[in-house]
Design a protein around this motif. Structure first.
Motif, short mmCIF file in Angstrom:
data_model
loop_
_atom_site.label_atom_id
_atom_site.label_comp_id
_atom_site.label_asym_id
_atom_site.label_seq_id
_atom_site.Cartn_x
_atom_site.Cartn_y
_atom_site.Cartn_z
N ARG A 1 96.22 110.04 96.92
CA ARG A 1 97.08 108.84 96.89
C ARG A 1 96.84 107.99 98.13
O ARG A 1 96.74 106.76 98.05
CB ARG A 1 98.56 109.24 96.85
CG ARG A 1 99.01 109.78 95.53
CD ARG A 1 100.55 109.89 95.51
NE ARG A 1 100.98 110.82 94.50
CZ ARG A 1 101.33 112.08 94.73
NH1 ARG A 1 101.35 112.56 95.96
NH2 ARG A 1 101.70 112.86 93.74
N ARG A 2 96.75 108.66 99.28
CA ARG A 2 96.58 107.93 100.54
C ARG A 2 95.30 107.10 100.51
O ARG A 2 95.22 106.04 101.13
CB ARG A 2 96.53 108.93 101.70
CG ARG A 2 96.98 108.32 103.00
CD ARG A 2 97.29 109.36 104.03
NE ARG A 2 96.13 110.17 104.35
CZ ARG A 2 96.19 111.41 104.82
NH1 ARG A 2 97.35 112.00 105.00
NH2 ARG A 2 95.10 112.08 105.11
N GLU A 3 94.32 107.59 99.78
CA GLU A 3 93.05 106.87 99.71
C GLU A 3 93.00 105.90 98.54
O GLU A 3 91.92 105.42 98.16
CB GLU A 3 91.91 107.89 99.67
CG GLU A 3 91.73 108.53 101.04
CD GLU A 3 91.04 109.87 100.99
OE1 GLU A 3 90.52 110.24 99.92
OE2 GLU A 3 91.03 110.54 102.03
N GLY A 4 94.17 105.61 97.95
CA GLY A 4 94.27 104.55 96.95
C GLY A 4 94.08 104.99 95.51
O GLY A 4 94.04 104.15 94.60
N ASN A 5 93.94 106.28 95.28
CA ASN A 5 93.81 106.76 93.91
C ASN A 5 95.19 106.96 93.28
O ASN A 5 96.17 107.14 94.00
CB ASN A 5 93.06 108.10 93.89
CG ASN A 5 91.72 108.01 94.57
OD1 ASN A 5 90.79 107.43 94.03
ND2 ASN A 5 91.63 108.55 95.78
#
Ligand code: ATP
Length: 446
Positions: free
Chosen positions: A30-34
């Motif tokens: 999530r943190r990496e935008g997924n």
């Protein structure tokens, strides 16, 4: 859609928990935008000997690139799994083909992992056939659970929810600080959509584990918002992170319909039978009762009445018997089992191990309501004695004779319907009666 399956990261002595590893991977994604659409917490066959505790496997459903998800999950597994314990054998399986493409043989594998015993070879052959990415350490057993987790969404229909709150890593292994009163209050508020949070009979906060791992508490129920709300109401040490899971906990999906003749060790069943022995409490407080096949007789009809004063005598053949047990940790459930009488017709549910069915719940289908007793002499009021085989009974004092036993009403402490172990003794996968959908009235424990 990428599906990431993982299993076997924790050690009984050293802690860790595969739900935590999955939550950490999801957090990074999530943190990496997924987008992470859900995390599945899949309970597999509770009879498997290799399990650390609850035989859980995890799956992450995400739109992340499959190669990236694989590399990240592998790195997290390598860094977090307690591989210093030789019984910890982590496994990772990833497919980028999406949920719709998860084939029937993978779903079949999931169902077998829940109800049966699989070999590592079963997993490796299927992995090869499907071309899924996989990684493991140790003996590679973790790939069984990891692959089963990948197939779970298509294999199963019934889902419940768990919201897990985790402790800060520097707290792991120290006593948990959770405000008991707030747990009981939150549990009452959430019930019945939220279940197995506490055991009111034992006064136990069952949502708080005693193991050295990262979980502070896990709240289970039918509704994702309701479990989160109960978790939020609990006071205690700071929650470091939390994660909601979709799960097959509380569904009874491990049970298969069986017969007394067909049961085998290492599987869990729902079987019908007639109580064939008076319940017996043995050393350690464990209660045992035997079941026999239903021979189509009325339960009140099982006395051959041949003048022999032994009740429950069966001399016509050797019907299949299955011993059932309610062990000491099932607490007040044992009183329910002790209340059974020879001739009661029941459905028993539980895992069979060493030829004994470990009771998780049972349904009373038909209760014996009378008992046949040795007659009492109408004149002397003394219990008569057998006058010999097939000769009936006779009063020793005055010689009055009676042809056979007499019938008297039997007071029963049970009603028809389902009885279950209390929340403190519930297996993760076993369905609490409060969830409903049973084929008879229920007597839920809370
Ligand atoms: P963890 O939190 O680490 O997952 P656990 O109690 O869930 O702990 P595991 O440590 O995962 O137990 O151990 C279970 C092992 O048994 C895993 O390697 C898993 O792949 C394997 N396994 C699970 N189900 C079956 C099955 N039906 N047949 C054979 N092996 C199985």
């Amino acid at each position: 859609m990428t599906v990431v399956g993982l299993d076997d990261t924790d050690s009984r002595e050293r802690g860790m928990c595969t739900t935590y590893v999955a939550a950490q991977i999801a957090k990074r994604l999530r943190r990496e935008g997924n987008t992470v659409s859900r995390l599945l917490l899949v309970r597999l066959n509770p009879a498997v000997e290799y399990k650390t505790r609850g035989n859980a496997a995890l799956a992450i459903h995400t739109d992340a690139n499959p190669d990236y998800a694989f590399a990240l999950a592998r790195e997290r597994l390598e860094s977090l799994a307690e591989t210093a314990d030789e019984r910890t054998n982590p496994g990772l399986v990833v497919t980028g083909d999406g949920l719709d493409a998860v084939a029937d043989d993978v779903s079949e594998f999931t169902r077998a992992a829940i109800r049966d015993h699989l070999q590592i070879r079963d997993a490796t052959e299927l992995l090869e056939r499907r071309g899924y990415r996989s990684w493991h350490t140790g003996d590679g057993r973790g790939r069984i659970g990891a692959l089963a987790a990948v197939g779970a969404w298509n294999a199963l229909e019934e889902w419940t929810h768990e919201h897990i709150s985790y402790r800060a890593p520097d707290q792991w292994g120290t006593p948990r600080e959770v405000d008991r009163e707030s747990v009981f209050e939150a549990a009452d508020r959430g019930y019945p959509a939220v279940w197995d949070t506490v055991d009111r009979g034992e006064g136990e906060t069952v949502c708080v584990p005693h193991t050295p791992g990262p979980i502070l508490y896990g709240i289970r129920g039918d509704d994702p918002d309701a479990v989160r709300d109960v978790a939020d109401r609990i006071a205690g040490e700071p929650v470091d992170s939390s994660q909601s899971f979709v799960t097959n906990q509380g569904t009874d999906v491990h049970l298969r319909d069986g017969t007394l003749e067909s049961v085998t060790d290492g599987r869990a069943y729902r079987v019908n039978g007639v109580v064939a022995s008076a319940p017996e409490t043995r050393r350690g407080g464990h209660v045992f009762v035997a079941l026999e096949g239903d021979r189509g007789e009325s339960p009140d009809d099982n006395d051959t009445d041949d003048g022999d004063t032994d009740d429950g005598d069966r001399d016509d053949g050797d019907p299949e018997r299955l011993e059932c047990a309610a062990f000491e940790p099932t607490k007040r459930f044992r009183d329910r089992v002790r209340a059974l009488r020879v001739g009661d017709r029941i459905t028993a549910c539980g895992e069979v191990a060493r030829g004994t069915l470990k009771l998780e719940k049972f349904a009373v289908r038909e209760l014996v309501t009378t008992e046949r007793v040795t007659p009492t002499c109408p004149d002397c009021e003394r219990t008569m004695e057998s006058a010999g085989r097939g000769q009936g009974y006779r009063c020793r004092d005055c010689g009055t004779r009676a042809e056979g036993k007499t019938e008297r009403p039997l007071e029963r402490d049970l009603e028809t319907g389902w009885y279950e172990v209390p929340p403190c003794a519930r297996r993760h996968i076993a369905k609490p009666l409060v969830r409903g959908g049973f084929d008879a009235p229920t007597h839920p424990e809370r």
